[in-house]
Motif scaffolding. Structure first.
Motif, mmCIF file in Angstrom:
data_model
loop_
_atom_site.group_PDB
_atom_site.id
_atom_site.type_symbol
_atom_site.label_atom_id
_atom_site.label_comp_id
_atom_site.label_asym_id
_atom_site.label_seq_id
_atom_site.Cartn_x
_atom_site.Cartn_y
_atom_site.Cartn_z
ATOM 1 N N LYS A 1 29.836 35.173 38.035
ATOM 2 C CA LYS A 1 30.103 36.014 36.864
ATOM 3 C C LYS A 1 30.811 37.316 37.275
ATOM 4 N N ARG A 2 31.943 37.117 37.958
ATOM 5 C CA ARG A 2 32.718 38.266 38.410
ATOM 6 C C ARG A 2 34.201 38.030 38.138
ATOM 7 N N VAL A 3 34.895 39.108 37.809
ATOM 8 C CA VAL A 3 36.339 39.060 37.599
ATOM 9 C C VAL A 3 37.000 39.990 38.610
ATOM 10 N N GLY A 4 37.962 39.467 39.350
ATOM 11 C CA GLY A 4 38.730 40.292 40.264
ATOM 12 C C GLY A 4 39.964 40.827 39.565
ATOM 13 N N TYR A 5 40.307 42.061 39.886
ATOM 14 C CA TYR A 5 41.491 42.643 39.256
ATOM 15 C C TYR A 5 42.148 43.656 40.189
ATOM 16 N N ILE A 6 43.416 43.953 39.891
ATOM 17 C CA ILE A 6 44.160 44.971 40.617
ATOM 18 C C ILE A 6 44.166 46.222 39.758
ATOM 19 N N ASP A 7 43.654 47.328 40.295
ATOM 20 C CA ASP A 7 43.552 48.538 39.479
ATOM 21 C C ASP A 7 44.880 49.295 39.434
ATOM 22 N N ALA A 8 44.867 50.439 38.761
ATOM 23 C CA ALA A 8 46.097 51.197 38.531
ATOM 24 C C ALA A 8 46.757 51.672 39.816
ATOM 25 N N LYS B 1 42.389 46.236 45.051
ATOM 26 C CA LYS B 1 41.599 45.126 44.513
ATOM 27 C C LYS B 1 40.211 45.612 44.120
ATOM 28 N N GLN B 2 39.761 45.220 42.931
ATOM 29 C CA GLN B 2 38.449 45.606 42.430
ATOM 30 C C GLN B 2 37.760 44.380 41.846
ATOM 31 N N VAL B 3 36.439 44.531 41.624
ATOM 32 C CA VAL B 3 35.655 43.447 41.030
ATOM 33 C C VAL B 3 34.807 44.014 39.904
ATOM 34 N N CYS B 4 34.735 43.274 38.797
ATOM 35 C CA CYS B 4 33.904 43.672 37.657
ATOM 36 C C CYS B 4 32.976 42.521 37.307
ATOM 37 N N SER B 5 31.691 42.798 37.246
ATOM 38 C CA SER B 5 30.705 41.776 36.885
ATOM 39 C C SER B 5 30.498 41.751 35.377
ATOM 40 N N TYR B 6 30.019 40.617 34.887
ATOM 41 C CA TYR B 6 29.778 40.483 33.445
ATOM 42 C C TYR B 6 28.552 39.608 33.181
ATOM 43 N N ASP B 7 27.995 39.780 32.009
ATOM 44 C CA ASP B 7 26.998 38.834 31.507
ATOM 45 C C ASP B 7 27.656 37.831 30.563
ATOM 46 N N LYS B 8 28.554 38.345 29.741
ATOM 47 C CA LYS B 8 29.345 37.502 28.847
ATOM 48 C C LYS B 8 30.816 37.857 29.035
ATOM 49 N N LEU B 9 31.660 36.842 29.068
ATOM 50 C CA LEU B 9 33.091 37.045 29.265
ATOM 51 C C LEU B 9 33.850 36.527 28.046
#
Length: 400
Positions: free
Chosen positions: A86-93, A97-105
């Motif tokens: 339950k993690r999304v990887g993304y490229i920040d501004a 590289k960053q990671v954001c966790s979620y319960d619902k996507l």
């Protein structure tokens, strides 16, 4: 610890998802759930208008709106989804590289022009799919004025006679005359595989398209497709060549490639199959909305199209239903049985239709007045006022 809903995308589907979710939490007096939108910009890019001039103006800021309803915005571009963790990887501004966790996507990453392997398209063709590409086309058109007068300079080929191709072409004649002068010998040519003008749009609406094409000076090259593009024109499947320094590609879109990272069934356009609540089938904590959702819009076999008309409603339902799942209350089955189109036809006006068989209801100036209302008011974000925004996000309010 607060539960977390992560919405990827700030287009029509993503924006309305976030506002709708916070609306339901407010109704139930819950402030223990965080809603985050992850997107490259805190703005709604008004994609249905990218065939118009001045595309750089066609983005509406939504940062204040998200603040007003209590949504956190994270600037970044998602590039990976780990469903198991339950993690999304993304490229920040800043490019990190960053990671954001979620319960619902909620996946709301939209669609992109489907670029075919046709020779020369990537190198030489333009499109109006994203704001950057629409601006690139605008700059190119303006640069034509500095070139010597020639047939190829004054000719625009539009590949594809669907909705986007027709709107682009019928607007293009006026755009070219503004740049090149009223006396320029302009040719705007739609290349389409069909055997009649506007045939893919339906028999009744085709009459208006043909009439508008004649009046705006748009020509149709039928029963052919573009086989290759170069700096000076196109070669067609019927053996003919059209000299043109401007080629605009408009032949269809495909859902965001992020759908491929979710273990689930997808349709031929890459859209995730969802149930009536817009939850991805086979995934308990993932919803899809807008152009990445293959969703039944009624009970007689129709499905939502990849248009803002459907994305707005899909967003309202997705936000409501992801919040409802957390709250443990009944979700609302997505339903959008009314289907309309309003096709801009340049100086001729516009044609408005109702129903999946596209019954013509308004033409010319009456149609244009409605199209202007849709394009400049209806599809824009609500005011950055909490109560007004939540009222507008009610999924049971029809958009047309």
């Amino acid at each position: 610890m607060k539960q977390h809903i992560l919405v990827i995308g700030a287009g029509f589907g993503g924006m309305w998802t976030a506002v709708s979710a916070t609306r339901l939490f407010n109704i139930h007096d819950r402030n223990d759930v965080e809603v985050t939108v992850l997107a490259p910009q805190a703005e709604l890019r008004v994609r249905p208008r990218f065939y118009e001039p001045n595309a750089h103006q066609l983005a509406a800021p939504i940062g204040d709106l998200l603040d007003a309803v209590g949504v956190k915005f994270v600037k970044g571009t998602a590039d990976s989804i780990d469903v198991a963790q339950k993690r999304v990887g993304y490229i920040d501004a800043s490019g990190a590289k960053q990671v954001c966790s979620y319960d619902k996507l909620v996946l709301a990453t939209g669609s992109r022009l489907a670029i075919p392997p046709t020779s020369g398209v990537v190198e030489h063709a333009f499109d109006v799919d994203q704001i950057e590409q629409a601006v690139r086309l605008e700059n190119h058109l303006k640069s034509l004025a500095s070139l010597p007068d020639s047939k190829s300079r004054n000719t625009v080929v539009v590949a594809g006679g669907g909705f986007t191709g027709i709107e682009t072409a019928t607007e293009m004649t006026a755009r070219l005359r503004t740049i090149l002068g009223e006396q320029a010998d302009i040719d705007v040519i739609i290349v389409d595989r069909g055997d009649r003008i506007g045939g893919s749009m339906g028999e009744e609406i085709a009459k208006s398209i043909e009439e508008a094409s004649i009046e705006t000076g748009v020509k149709w090259h039928l029963k052919a497709s573009v086989e290759s593009v170069d700096a000076n024109g196109v070669n067609l499947s019927d053996g003919q060549r059209i000299e043109a320094q401007t080629v605009v590609w408009t032949t269809g879109v495909r859902a965001s490639s992020l759908t491929e990272q979710i273990p689930a069934e997808r349709d031929h356009l890459g859209r995730l199959h969802v149930d009536s609540h817009l939850k991805v089938i086979g995934q308990d904590d993932i919803f899809a909305t807008g152009d990445v959702a293959y969703a039944a819009s009624d009970d007689i076999g129709n499905h939502a199209l990849m248009t803002c008309q459907h994305a707005i409603m899909l967003g309202r339902y997705a936000g409501n239903n992801v919040a409802a799942q957390i709250l443990g209350v009944d979700a609302l089955p997505y339903s959008q049985p009314k289907y309309v189109t309003c096709l801009d036809l340049g100086a001729w006006g516009a044609v408005y239709t109702e129903g999946w068989d596209r019954q013509v209801k308004l033409v010319r100036q009456e149609g244009k007045n409605l199209k202007t209302q849709i394009n400049t008011v209806w599809i824009y974000p609500p005011a950055a006022n909490r109560e007004a925004a939540w009222a507008a996000a009610d999924p049971l309010i029809p958009i047309a």
